[in-house]
Design an enzyme around this catalytic site. Structure first.
Site, PDB file in Angstrom:
ATOM      1  N   HIS A 148       0.864  -1.179   0.000  1.00 24.70           N
ATOM      2  CA  HIS A 148       0.000   0.000   0.000  1.00 24.70           C
ATOM      3  C   HIS A 148       0.895   1.222   0.000  1.00 24.70           C
ATOM      4  O   HIS A 148       1.876   1.271   0.734  1.00 24.70           O
ATOM      5  CB  HIS A 148      -0.882  -0.025   1.255  1.00 24.70           C
ATOM      6  CG  HIS A 148      -2.040   0.927   1.184  1.00 24.70           C
ATOM      7  ND1 HIS A 148      -1.876   2.285   1.240  1.00 24.70           N
ATOM      8  CD2 HIS A 148      -3.369   0.717   1.067  1.00 24.70           C
ATOM      9  CE1 HIS A 148      -3.064   2.864   1.155  1.00 24.70           C
ATOM     10  NE2 HIS A 148      -3.990   1.936   1.043  1.00 24.70           N
ATOM     11  N   ARG A 182      -6.757  10.259  -0.080  1.00 18.67           N
ATOM     12  CA  ARG A 182      -6.589  10.730  -1.466  1.00 18.67           C
ATOM     13  C   ARG A 182      -7.919  10.803  -2.188  1.00 18.67           C
ATOM     14  O   ARG A 182      -8.175  11.748  -2.914  1.00 18.67           O
ATOM     15  CB  ARG A 182      -5.604   9.822  -2.203  1.00 18.67           C
ATOM     16  CG  ARG A 182      -4.161  10.096  -1.830  1.00 18.67           C
ATOM     17  CD  ARG A 182      -3.200   9.039  -2.366  1.00 18.67           C
ATOM     18  NE  ARG A 182      -3.301   7.795  -1.607  1.00 18.67           N
ATOM     19  CZ  ARG A 182      -3.310   6.578  -2.142  1.00 18.67           C
ATOM     20  NH1 ARG A 182      -3.232   6.437  -3.447  1.00 18.67           N
ATOM     21  NH2 ARG A 182      -3.395   5.529  -1.374  1.00 18.67           N
TER      22      ARG A 182
END
Ligand SMILES: Cc1cc2nc3c(=O)[nH]c(=O)nc-3n(C[C@H](O)[C@H](O)[C@H](O)COP(=O)(O)OP(=O)(O)OC[C@H]3O[C@@H](n4cnc5c(N)ncnc54)[C@H](O)[C@@H]3O)c2cc1C
Ligand code: SF4
Ligand code: SF4
Ligand code: FES
Lengths: 635, 253
Positions: free
Chosen positions: A249, A269
């Site tokens: 990740h 995000r």
């Protein structure tokens, strides 16, 4: 073996995360006596940590969404290595599985018109993730846990015993599957509390044990993720697929050192957060690969417009699939443009009002405040890649989740194929529900099919399992299991990590051999009741076996794709797209074989533009495509 | 930044001690670490069999509950920087539950109580996919669904903390918020949640000391947002003779 408690069941589900609980609910609803076994307390499985959401093309926020678009995104995210049938079933069934949760009492965040709200996530064309703030996994596991309680209440009313048809064996670890000929006959393990042994006599076992992240030093995964299910399956004679593909990740915490690896959800995000290097530059624009050029914005202005007007603008490159973002961060840090603690900056403070950040990302706010003294509404976070998810897993039949061994099923993170070389965010929670249900149903059907022909337990297997489990306690003054575990984690991190090179993988395999030897001699101090040193010693066998699978498959695949990046073979190779690598064990030896990828039927292929397919496929494939698919292109 | 800290940790009777006792350890502490890191360091270096529960190490799973210097805490969210370097840090298991070993307690009481609350009852005639609720209406219940089941509130509540005898009749704050959550759920079909909380969960024994709210790591306003509203409305119905009569008759049949 009289001192071993024995429990006959129709179906035993190993794992109490989303996949295991959904499987157990299904098996019980089909009238099967079902046991759920898990290493931690009920309700603490890894699923509880999932943050962002569950992907399902309900079309609540953008009505253009549908299963075909979701299918397409999933295949793109997996770089076309996914088992097409799993991706298809997943995309088609995910909405029903999410809606069903509402009938169990789940409370997702809502849209203005009162439907389940959906958020943007990397690789998903439309807002698609059903969520509850940034604690979706908690909602999912609690909902399923409460559904199980409600079924137990029904059983109490009906049979006078809440646990008549569905019982949870918490803090109980399975170490061996027993077999009768080539089919499953039971599952053997120990109670953590007492250290005493337990045997489940059952024709059907559903593995729902999650992942393998504890083979890496920097990981978002907990101690439970020692690859037990993967190893149990291998040892029982089943096969693993795609083990070279590990998702790093892009955004784990990097400071303070003791929390390094803990996840920073992608929702940061999705909700507007941007990545910057030490020069203050939004560097992701430099890293849009050719295959994705058409879908991502090339300027900050366009990227920023997308949040308000996604129909007329392309999405920001911060939302590229995870493998791309993780590699980009890795490169920036390597180039000397990293943050002080060796990551990059993830900033949402300049993008959203403080109030909004606290509302949308409450647990991230909390996590940084309490663990790093960082106020994310006022300053950027420092983040870097962390081992997060294994795409590889037990090779299963897509429709039934059945492994190669009769009576063995696998669902959730422990199963392979669904996500190809890279999983999209949010596709795991939905995967757990879709394939958990299918595994439970298929296990029930299997039990029906064998009727009274129940497999007997071979007592010599039970005796062997007992001896094996006790070995770390009976040895004298051997090595500390924690030391071997941490050496293994460091090796995998350094040598089979996010960027791989042939000589390093070979070196890792050499070290793994020495770890195997050391592992045979580990001893745990203390006695049997709740002894973590002993538990680590037992997990170690699984970690080692799985690490070997990862390393061997990584060495074999001489290309870069999704969660497997070879510095010495940096390109994606269409010939390799037709190949799956299959792991099996013989004795203590892991063998890798090549197997052709199942061929996607034309009606699904026709969901893609031919131009896009040409980036993934060989010329041969493309020419057959011309004759079979005719026009190609979108329907 | 690295220093040696003095730890006193509860160890159960076992291979190393014949009786349960607080055992002293001197152990390294580095910058940014939490109490759980130190416990792990003890496991890896000095006490391989030291029993502790944990999973997420990020305050999300509620596994690592224990008492630090007598205060109920999540070990993974208790930073070492909150203590002086010369302070002795005492780590003991939750007091309200029987000790299994070292820092691990038997929390089955909570799972038993969970099973006694009638489950969510879906509204009749509303198909899956047809559920409609407004954000503002789900938010009240969502606050309670943030609960990570760390059971720190259960451990703190004086009704059961030193009163084993009250346990059968008292569900505890964690399950009062579960009752409140279902009561406030816009689509739950049951009408008797408050009444049930009073009648079957022993909510009447709560005298609103708010200790539960103070220890909740999720900052759930257990007393103000769940218990008090539930009590107020119960009080209303309790003095309504018809409802009172109704519940009596219902119980006899
Ligand atoms: C921090 C974090 C955030 C994430 N966020 C998201 C997200 O937003 N969206 C998304 O889709 N995915 C997300 N993921 C991924 C997703 O949460 C996991 O892939 C998924 O929860 C795995 O579920 P599972 O049911 O397969 O297994 P788990 O939930 O991991 O459960 C495994 C179970 O197996 C049991 N078990 C293991 N071995 C044994 C054994 N030997 N004996 C008995 N029991 C055993 C364990 O005790 C546990 O109960 C996230 C993952 C992490 C770590
Ligand atoms: S407010 Fe009630 S439930 Fe909470 S600690 Fe006090 S008495 Fe217990
Ligand atoms: S209400 Fe708070 S203190 Fe109580 S169990 Fe839940 S999270 Fe823990
Ligand atoms: S380890 Fe999960 S809350 Fe502490």
């Amino acid at each position: 073996m009289t001192d071993i408690e024995r429990h006959p069941y129709d179906v035993v589900v190993i794992g109490a995360g989303g996949a295991g609980l959904r499987a157990a609910i299904e098996a019980r609803e089909q009238g099967k006596r079902t046991a759920i076994v898990c290493k931690s307390l009920f309700g603490k499985a890894h699923t509880v940590m999932a943050e962002g959401g569950a992907a399902a093309a309900m079309g609540n926020v953008n009505p253009k969404d549908n299963w075909q678009v979701h299918f397409r995104d999933t295949m793109r995210g997996g770089k076309f290595l996914n088992h097409w049938r799993m991706a298809e079933l997943h995309a088609k069934e995910a909405p029903d599985r999410v809606w069903e949760l509402e009938t169990y009492g789940a409370l997702f965040d809502r849209t203005k018109d009162g439907k389940i709200s959906q958020r943007n996530f990397g690789g998903h064309e439309y807002p698609r993730l059903a969520h509850v703030g940034d604690r979706t996994g908690l909602e999912l596991i609690r909902t399923l846990q409460q559904k199980i309680v409600s079924l137990q209440q029904e059983d109490l009313a009906l049979h006078g015993d809440a646990e008549a048809y569905l019982k949870v064996f918490a803090e109980c670890t399975i170490t061996t599957l027993t077999k009768d000929g080539d089919r499953i006959s039971g599952a053997f393990g120990y109670w953590r509390e007492s250290g005493s042994f337990i045997l489940f006599e059952t024709p059907a076992v559903v593995l729902a044990t999650g992942g393998i992240g504890k083979s890496y030093k920097v990981t978002s995964n907990s101690w439970e993720y020692s690859g037990d299910g993967h190893a149990l399956a291998l040892r029982a004679g089943a096969t693993l697929v795609n083990m070279e593909f590990i998702q790093f990740h892009p955004t784990g915490m990097v400071w303070p050192p003791s929390v390094k690896g803990i996840l920073v959800t992608e929702s940061v995000r999705g909700d507007g957060g941007v990545l910057r290097n030490s020069e203050g530059k939004r560097f992701m624009f430099e890293y849009i690969p050719a295959v994705f050029k058409a879908q991502y914005a090339t300027s900050e202005e366009e990227a920023d417009r997308w949040y308000a007007d996604p129909d007329n603008n392309k999405r920001p490159p911060e939302l590229l699939p995870r493998d791309e973002v993780a590699r980009a961060i890795n490169s920036e840090v390597k180039a000397g443009r990293g943050s002080p603690a060796g990551g990059v900056f993830l900033d949402v403070s300049t993008r959203l009002p403080a109030e909004e950040i606290r509302r949308r990302l409450p647990s991230m706010y909390h996590q940084f405040k309490e663990l790093a003294d960082v106020d994310i509404t006022a300053e950027p976070m420092e983040v870097g890649p962390t081992c997060h998810y294994v795409m590889g897993g037990v090779e299963v039949d897509p429709d039934t989740a059945a492994a190669k061994v009769p009576g063995l099923f696998a669902a959730g993170e422990v199963a392979g194929g669904m996500h190809g070389s890279n999983r999209l965010g949010g596709n795991s929670l939905s995967d757990l529900l879709v394939f958990g249900r299918r595994a439970g149903a298929a296990a029930a059907a299997y039990v029906d099919a064998i009727g009274p022909d129940r497999p007997p337990i071979a007592e010599d297997q039970v005796a062997a399992a007992t001896t094996e489990a006790l070995a770390p306690l009976t040895g004298v003054a051997g090595e500390n299991p924690y030391t071997v575990q941490s050496d293994l984690q460091q090796t995998m991190n350094d040598l089979v990590g996010i960027i791989r090179r042939e000589h390093e993988i070979v070196e890792a395999l050499g070290k793994l051999e020495t770890f195997k030897e050391r592992a045979k001699r580990v001893t745990a101090e203390g006695d049997r009741p709740f002894n973590p040193g002993w538990h680590v010693a037992l997990d170690l066998r699984n970690l080692l076996l799985i690490s070997e699978c990862v390393a061997k498959a990584a060495l074999e695949r001489t290309e870069s794709r999704g969660g497997h990046t070879r510095e010495d073979y940096p390109k994606m190779d269409p010939v390799w797209r037709q190949e799956n690598l299959i792991c099996s064990v013989d004795g203590d030896q892991v063998t890798i074989t090549h197997q052709p990828l199942p061929v996607m039927p034309t009606e699904l292929l026709s969901l893609f533009e031919k131009e896009e397919l040409s980036k993934y496929m060989t010329t041969d494939e493309l020419s057959t495509l011309d004759t079979t698919a005719g026009e190609g292109g979108r329907p | 930044m690295t220093y040696k800290a003095e730890f006193r940790v509860w160890r159960s009777a076992g291979a190393n001690t014949s009786d349960g006792a607080l055992v002293d350890y001197t152990v390294e502490v580095n910058e940014g670490e939490v109490v759980l890191d130190i416990i792990h360091r003890l496991q890896a270096t000095q006490a391989g069999d030291l029993a502790v529960r944990w999973n997420c190490k990020a305050g999300k799973c509620g596994s690592c509950s224990a008492e630090v210097n007598g205060k109920p805490r999540l070990l993974c969210m208790t930073r070492m920087s909150t203590f002086g370097e010369d302070e002795v840090i005492t780590v003991t298991p939750l007091r309200a539950f029987p000790v299994i070993r070292d820092l691990v307690t038997d929390v089955s009481y909570n799972y038993t109580k969970a099973r006694q609350i009638p489950a969510f009852t879906p509204p009749a005639g509303v198909a899956p996919g047809e559920y409609r609720m407004q954000q503002i209406d789900v938010e009240r219940s969502q606050e309670f669904r943030k609960c990570i089941e760390c059971f720190l509130c259960q451990n703190t509540c004086h009704v059961v903390r030193d009163h084993e005898e009250n346990k059968p009749a008292f569900a505890g704050p964690r399950f009062f918020i579960r009752a409140a959550e279902l009561d406030m759920h816009p689509l739950d079909a049951r009408e008797d949640r408050k009444d049930f909380a009073q009648r079957e969960q022993g909510m009447g024994m709560c005298n609103i000391t708010k200790c539960c709210t103070e220890v909740c790591p999720e900052h759930i306003k257990i007393t103000d947002n769940a218990i008090i509203p539930m009590k107020e409305r119960v009080v209303d119905t309790k003095y309504d003779p018809l409802v009172w009569l109704g519940s009596k008759i219902f119980r006899r049949s």
